[in-house]
Design a protein around this motif. Structure first.
Motif, PDB file in Angstrom:
ATOM      1  N   ALA A   1       0.555 -10.346  -3.290  1.00 40.23           N
ATOM      2  CA  ALA A   1      -0.253  -9.156  -3.529  1.00 40.23           C
ATOM      3  C   ALA A   1       0.308  -8.302  -4.654  1.00 40.23           C
ATOM      4  CB  ALA A   1      -0.340  -8.314  -2.254  1.00 40.23           C
ATOM      5  N   GLY A   2       1.316  -8.827  -5.374  1.00 39.17           N
ATOM      6  CA  GLY A   2       1.896  -8.073  -6.474  1.00 39.17           C
ATOM      7  C   GLY A   2       2.955  -7.083  -6.013  1.00 39.17           C
ATOM      8  N   ARG A   3       3.458  -6.301  -6.965  1.00 36.59           N
ATOM      9  CA  ARG A   3       4.479  -5.304  -6.670  1.00 36.59           C
ATOM     10  C   ARG A   3       4.112  -3.989  -7.337  1.00 36.59           C
ATOM     11  NH1 ARG A   3      10.514  -7.646  -6.006  1.00 36.59           N
ATOM     12  NH2 ARG A   3      10.728  -5.472  -5.368  1.00 36.59           N
ATOM     13  N   ASP A   4       4.588  -2.906  -6.744  1.00 40.89           N
ATOM     14  CA  ASP A   4       4.432  -1.571  -7.317  1.00 40.89           C
ATOM     15  C   ASP A   4       5.193  -1.508  -8.642  1.00 40.89           C
ATOM     16  OD1 ASP A   4       5.001   1.326  -7.801  1.00 40.89           O
ATOM     17  OD2 ASP A   4       3.953   1.555  -5.890  1.00 40.89           O
ATOM     18  N   TRP A   5       4.597  -0.856  -9.650  1.00 36.91           N
ATOM     19  CA  TRP A   5       5.248  -0.777 -10.957  1.00 36.91           C
ATOM     20  C   TRP A   5       6.574  -0.018 -10.882  1.00 36.91           C
ATOM     21  CZ3 TRP A   5       5.528  -3.619 -14.827  1.00 36.91           C
ATOM     22  CH2 TRP A   5       5.971  -3.165 -16.083  1.00 36.91           C
TER      23      TRP A   5
ATOM     24  N   ALA B   1      10.903  -8.776 -12.255  1.00 36.61           N
ATOM     25  CA  ALA B   1       9.814  -9.249 -13.116  1.00 36.61           C
ATOM     26  C   ALA B   1      10.400 -10.043 -14.266  1.00 36.61           C
ATOM     27  CB  ALA B   1       8.986  -8.083 -13.655  1.00 36.61           C
ATOM     28  N   VAL B   2       9.729 -11.125 -14.644  1.00 37.53           N
ATOM     29  CA  VAL B   2      10.080 -11.842 -15.867  1.00 37.53           C
ATOM     30  C   VAL B   2       8.936 -11.672 -16.848  1.00 37.53           C
ATOM     31  CG1 VAL B   2      11.651 -13.506 -14.837  1.00 37.53           C
ATOM     32  CG2 VAL B   2       9.221 -14.016 -14.882  1.00 37.53           C
TER      33      VAL B   2
ATOM     34  N   HIS C   1      -7.828  -4.466 -15.254  1.00 33.46           N
ATOM     35  CA  HIS C   1      -7.431  -3.978 -13.933  1.00 33.46           C
ATOM     36  C   HIS C   1      -8.395  -4.447 -12.844  1.00 33.46           C
ATOM     37  CE1 HIS C   1      -3.845  -1.778 -14.847  1.00 33.46           C
ATOM     38  NE2 HIS C   1      -4.439  -1.030 -15.749  1.00 33.46           N
ATOM     39  N   GLN C   2      -9.586  -4.885 -13.240  1.00 37.37           N
ATOM     40  CA  GLN C   2     -10.543  -5.416 -12.277  1.00 37.37           C
ATOM     41  C   GLN C   2     -10.519  -6.943 -12.195  1.00 37.37           C
ATOM     42  OE1 GLN C   2     -14.531  -3.829 -12.917  1.00 37.37           O
ATOM     43  NE2 GLN C   2     -13.682  -1.957 -13.794  1.00 37.37           N
ATOM     44  N   ALA C   3      -9.625  -7.585 -12.963  1.00 41.21           N
ATOM     45  CA  ALA C   3      -9.642  -9.047 -13.037  1.00 41.21           C
ATOM     46  C   ALA C   3      -9.392  -9.693 -11.689  1.00 41.21           C
ATOM     47  CB  ALA C   3      -8.607  -9.529 -14.055  1.00 41.21           C
ATOM     48  N   ASP C   4      -8.550  -9.088 -10.868  1.00 45.01           N
ATOM     49  CA  ASP C   4      -8.289  -9.605  -9.524  1.00 45.01           C
ATOM     50  C   ASP C   4      -7.998  -8.413  -8.617  1.00 45.01           C
ATOM     51  OD1 ASP C   4      -7.499 -10.772  -7.178  1.00 45.01           O
ATOM     52  OD2 ASP C   4      -6.150 -12.217  -8.090  1.00 45.01           O
ATOM     53  N   PRO C   5      -9.016  -7.886  -7.947  1.00 40.42           N
ATOM     54  CA  PRO C   5      -8.832  -6.688  -7.125  1.00 40.42           C
ATOM     55  C   PRO C   5      -7.865  -6.877  -5.958  1.00 40.42           C
ATOM     56  CG  PRO C   5     -11.165  -7.101  -7.557  1.00 40.42           C
ATOM     57  CD  PRO C   5     -10.420  -8.312  -7.990  1.00 40.42           C
ATOM     58  N   SER C   6      -7.487  -8.107  -5.665  1.00 38.49           N
ATOM     59  CA  SER C   6      -6.620  -8.357  -4.510  1.00 38.49           C
ATOM     60  C   SER C   6      -5.158  -8.051  -4.786  1.00 38.49           C
ATOM     61  CB  SER C   6      -6.747  -9.812  -4.056  1.00 38.49           C
ATOM     62  OG  SER C   6      -6.190 -10.701  -5.012  1.00 38.49           O
ATOM     63  N   ARG C   7      -4.822  -7.765  -6.044  1.00 38.70           N
ATOM     64  CA  ARG C   7      -3.410  -7.530  -6.350  1.00 38.70           C
ATOM     65  C   ARG C   7      -3.272  -6.584  -7.534  1.00 38.70           C
ATOM     66  NH1 ARG C   7      -2.060 -11.357 -10.527  1.00 38.70           N
ATOM     67  NH2 ARG C   7      -3.829 -12.739 -10.915  1.00 38.70           N
ATOM     68  N   ALA C   8      -2.077  -6.020  -7.664  1.00 36.86           N
ATOM     69  CA  ALA C   8      -1.802  -5.099  -8.764  1.00 36.86           C
ATOM     70  C   ALA C   8      -1.616  -5.869 -10.061  1.00 36.86           C
ATOM     71  CB  ALA C   8      -0.543  -4.296  -8.458  1.00 36.86           C
TER      72      ALA C   8
ATOM     73  N   VAL D   1      16.903   4.566  -6.691  1.00 35.70           N
ATOM     74  CA  VAL D   1      16.025   5.030  -7.768  1.00 35.70           C
ATOM     75  C   VAL D   1      14.560   4.756  -7.458  1.00 35.70           C
ATOM     76  CG1 VAL D   1      15.533   4.905 -10.239  1.00 35.70           C
ATOM     77  CG2 VAL D   1      17.891   4.677  -9.424  1.00 35.70           C
ATOM     78  N   VAL D   2      14.270   3.546  -6.988  1.00 36.97           N
ATOM     79  CA  VAL D   2      12.876   3.180  -6.724  1.00 36.97           C
ATOM     80  C   VAL D   2      12.220   4.104  -5.699  1.00 36.97           C
ATOM     81  CG1 VAL D   2      11.385   1.377  -5.775  1.00 36.97           C
ATOM     82  CG2 VAL D   2      13.110   0.807  -7.500  1.00 36.97           C
ATOM     83  N   PRO D   3      12.867   4.422  -4.554  1.00 37.05           N
ATOM     84  CA  PRO D   3      12.220   5.356  -3.615  1.00 37.05           C
ATOM     85  C   PRO D   3      11.924   6.718  -4.247  1.00 37.05           C
ATOM     86  CG  PRO D   3      14.005   4.193  -2.524  1.00 37.05           C
ATOM     87  CD  PRO D   3      14.108   3.866  -3.982  1.00 37.05           C
ATOM     88  N   LEU D   4      12.814   7.202  -5.114  1.00 36.55           N
ATOM     89  CA  LEU D   4      12.545   8.464  -5.793  1.00 36.55           C
ATOM     90  C   LEU D   4      11.350   8.340  -6.730  1.00 36.55           C
ATOM     91  CD1 LEU D   4      16.198   9.617  -6.633  1.00 36.55           C
ATOM     92  CD2 LEU D   4      14.673  10.567  -4.885  1.00 36.55           C
ATOM     93  N   LEU D   5      11.289   7.260  -7.493  1.00 38.74           N
ATOM     94  CA  LEU D   5      10.153   7.058  -8.386  1.00 38.74           C
ATOM     95  C   LEU D   5       8.835   7.014  -7.617  1.00 38.74           C
ATOM     96  CD1 LEU D   5      11.649   4.348 -10.784  1.00 38.74           C
ATOM     97  CD2 LEU D   5      11.080   6.710 -11.385  1.00 38.74           C
ATOM     98  N   LYS D   6       8.842   6.354  -6.488  1.00 38.64           N
ATOM     99  CA  LYS D   6       7.615   6.253  -5.694  1.00 38.64           C
ATOM    100  C   LYS D   6       7.197   7.600  -5.108  1.00 38.64           C
ATOM    101  CE  LYS D   6       7.930   1.389  -4.370  1.00 38.64           C
ATOM    102  NZ  LYS D   6       8.001   0.416  -3.250  1.00 38.64           N
ATOM    103  N   SER D   7       8.150   8.491  -4.930  1.00 38.00           N
ATOM    104  CA  SER D   7       7.820   9.812  -4.378  1.00 38.00           C
ATOM    105  C   SER D   7       7.150  10.710  -5.406  1.00 38.00           C
ATOM    106  CB  SER D   7       9.079  10.492  -3.837  1.00 38.00           C
ATOM    107  OG  SER D   7       9.917  10.967  -4.884  1.00 38.00           O
TER     108      SER D   7
END
Length: 576
Positions: A103-107, A143-144, A280-287, A503-509
């Motif tokens: 389902a992808g990952r959060d940026w 990510a690669v 962004h609409q190419a595959d709505p099932s994932r980011a 860092v990631v939890p802070l970014l997500k906040s």
């Protein structure tokens, strides 16, 4: 582009009811035929300049287009039976047995690893690269980013001279090899991003010039050839369908768009907005994520659907600070590189429209309102290493302690970090410029490369021959396992673990307030980034012992001792 009935016209071939329809946009052609095996079939012209023919075909069949008497491959070929001048291949429906549900990952979780397939491993294939992915995931890479894989002439090249952008470069493997690479990456939690070049075609094999001269605006030119005319709906569809193809056929997680500052002229801005919306609409099932390379330092695209932009300003400040270089595009960063680094950590970009040393015209606009994830930072990239005459990495040019601390800064600061292949293991092997052109074109590239550096430190006569297979071979990573590489991998792992945990939890906040960066003397600073979930604090010295710079003794991440060592970093994160 859509006709009056709302049906989308497709570049390339398409299966329906057991028959295969080939299509080509050739609006000014007098006669177009489909050469299929030993049969030649006239194609029918539509009002919009597309020509089509429906035939009984089998996957694997070979075909060409005959346009006003000249045979050419399909500009939207999905697979070639040889080089860029050879027959195109009728593709079959994809029946690849995907193993990973994804389902992808959060940026905000992005920690990117840029790699060139041909030099990443001794074999230089996607299959060999897939075997290295577990090691990257173990270090904390998420990510690669693949340098371009659309087909170009010959076997060797960076990929930015592509002429068949839908077709996988055959030296890297078959289409299913890329699918297996992506499937393996996803099984390890890694996103896969592809570098896509939409601003020009390479100089050899771009048959689109013959089929559709209107694809180009000959009144404008990029540094690499005729500018593409994005005012044409058919041109827009070519690139949007190309991107959709890579994302859906290979389940990629995003694209890095090369040099969008060269996507200009009538229709260009509208095209980029349309592109972001469609992709962004190419595959709505994932980011799906979109990165741009944009020298303009302009926030517009990141406000209109693009996630992030390469931030060369951060790189240039670090590079000038550690090496003292001031040639070329480093000139405007050579006056006070540490002050520029402070600006980059506070605002993202450095050049935001203000007057700058060694620059006649200001560049950029304020981007400080953008989130930190809108900036992809790096201390090395294929451009900044490979566009040097000798392809030297930073470790070959600067104090290793300084490089080590700058790398730690890259990985722990709140911007999206990008590692250039080998950097995580302290590689010192060069990454050189190499191509596989023939004849007069090859000679022109060889002599042009030498002239480019002739006036810089007398390097013109010593520039490695870009056509030589030895130049390509020298650029391959060396996968030795010794104490030095283990020390670098440990640093990478520790820094990315800190990033994931803190860092990631802070970014997500979400960001709560602007960053605060305070300079302490010549080359030390303290910084704070406030987030709704807490704050990230950092203390840094890059070439100065700063006794008055006080960092917590129990910092969650540190390299050497801030206040006691000339190169040191400490980072802490606290929750609200």
């Amino acid at each position: 582009m859509r006709d009056r009935d709302g049906a989308a016209h497709r570049w390339g071939g398409e299966w329906a009811d057991g028959a295969w329809t080939a299509r080509l946009w050739a609006p000014d052609a007098r006669d177009v035929a489909l050469v299929h095996g030993d049969q030649t079939r006239p194609m029918m012209r539509q009002d919009d300049g597309f020509w089509s023919a429906t035939i009984t075909a089998r996957p694997g069949d070979r075909y060409l287009f005959r346009v006003d008497g000249r045979d050419m491959p399909d500009p939207a070929s999905r697979l070639q039976n040889g080089d860029v001048h050879a027959h195109s291949v009728v593709p079959g429906p994809s029946d690849f047995p995907w193993q990973t549900r994804w389902a992808g990952r959060d940026w905000a979780e992005a920690a990117i690893y840029e790699l060139h397939v041909g030099t990443f491993t001794p074999d230089g294939t996607l299959a060999a690269a897939a075997e290295k992915l577990a090691g990257l995931a173990d270090l904390g890479v998420t990510a690669v980013e693949l340098m371009p894989v659309g087909q170009w002439p010959g076997d060797r090249g960076w990929g930015y001279d592509g002429v068949l952008p839908f077709a996988l470069h055959p030296a890297y493997g078959r289409p299913d090899d890329l699918r297996r690479f992506v499937d393996r990456a996803h099984s390890l939690g890694l996103m896969v991003i592809l570098d896509l070049v939409m601003n020009h075609f390479g100089p050899d094999g771009a048959w689109i010039h013959h089929a559709a001269p209107r694809f180009f605006d000959e009144s404008r030119h990029t540094p690499w050839g005729a500018a593409i005319d994005f005012a044409q709906p058919e041109v827009r569809e070519f690139w949007i369908q190309c991107a959709e193809y890579w994302l859906t056929e290979y389940r990629l997680d995003g694209l890095r768009l090369d040099a969008v500052h060269q996507i200009t002229g009538p229709g260009a801005d509208d095209f980029l907005r349309l592109f972001a919306n469609r992709i962004h609409q190419a595959d709505p099932s994932r980011a799906i994520h979109l990165i741009v390379e944009d020298e303009r330092n302009d926030p517009d695209l990141r406000e209109q659907g693009f996630d992030s932009a390469w931030n060369d300003d951060f790189h240039h400040a670090v590079h000038c600070l550690l090496t003292g270089e001031s040639d070329g595009y480093y000139a405007s960063f050579a006056d006070d590189p540490f002050g520029d680094l402070c600006l980059a950590l506070q605002n993202g970009h450095v050049e935001e429209g203000q007057a700058r040393p060694a620059r006649d015209t200001p560049r950029g606009r304020s981007c400080a309102h953008l989130p930190p994830t809108a900036f992809v930072n790096a201390t090395q990239t294929h451009d900044q290493v490979g566009n040097r005459a000798q392809g030297e990495r930073l470790l070959s040019l600067a104090d290793p302690d300084g490089v080590r601390v700058a790398f730690a800064l890259l990985l722990t600061a709140p911007f999206v970090p990008m590692i250039f292949m080998g950097e995580e293991r302290g590689a010192t092997s060069p990454f050189l410029f190499f191509v596989d052109f023939q004849g007069d074109l090859g000679e022109a590239v060889r002599h042009g490369r030498a002239r480019e550096f002739a006036g810089i430190a007398s390097m013109g006569s010593r520039v490695p021959d870009p056509l030589s297979p030895e130049t390509f071979a020298r650029s391959k990573l060396v996968w030795q396992d010794d104490q030095a590489t283990r020390t670098w991998r440990d640093l990478t792992r520790r820094a990315l673990m800190f990033r994931a945990q803190h860092v990631v939890p802070l970014l997500k906040s979400g960001r709560r307030a602007p960053a605060s960066v305070v300079r302490h003397g010549a080359a030390s600073l303290s910084a704070e980034w406030p987030f709704h979930g807490g704050a990230l604090n950092l203390w840094l010295s890059l070439g100065q012992v700063a006794p008055d710079l006080k960092a917590p003794q129990d910092a969650a991440f540190r390299v050497d001792r801030v206040g006691l060592d000339p190169f040191a970093i400490s980072v802490t994160a606290r929750s609200r």
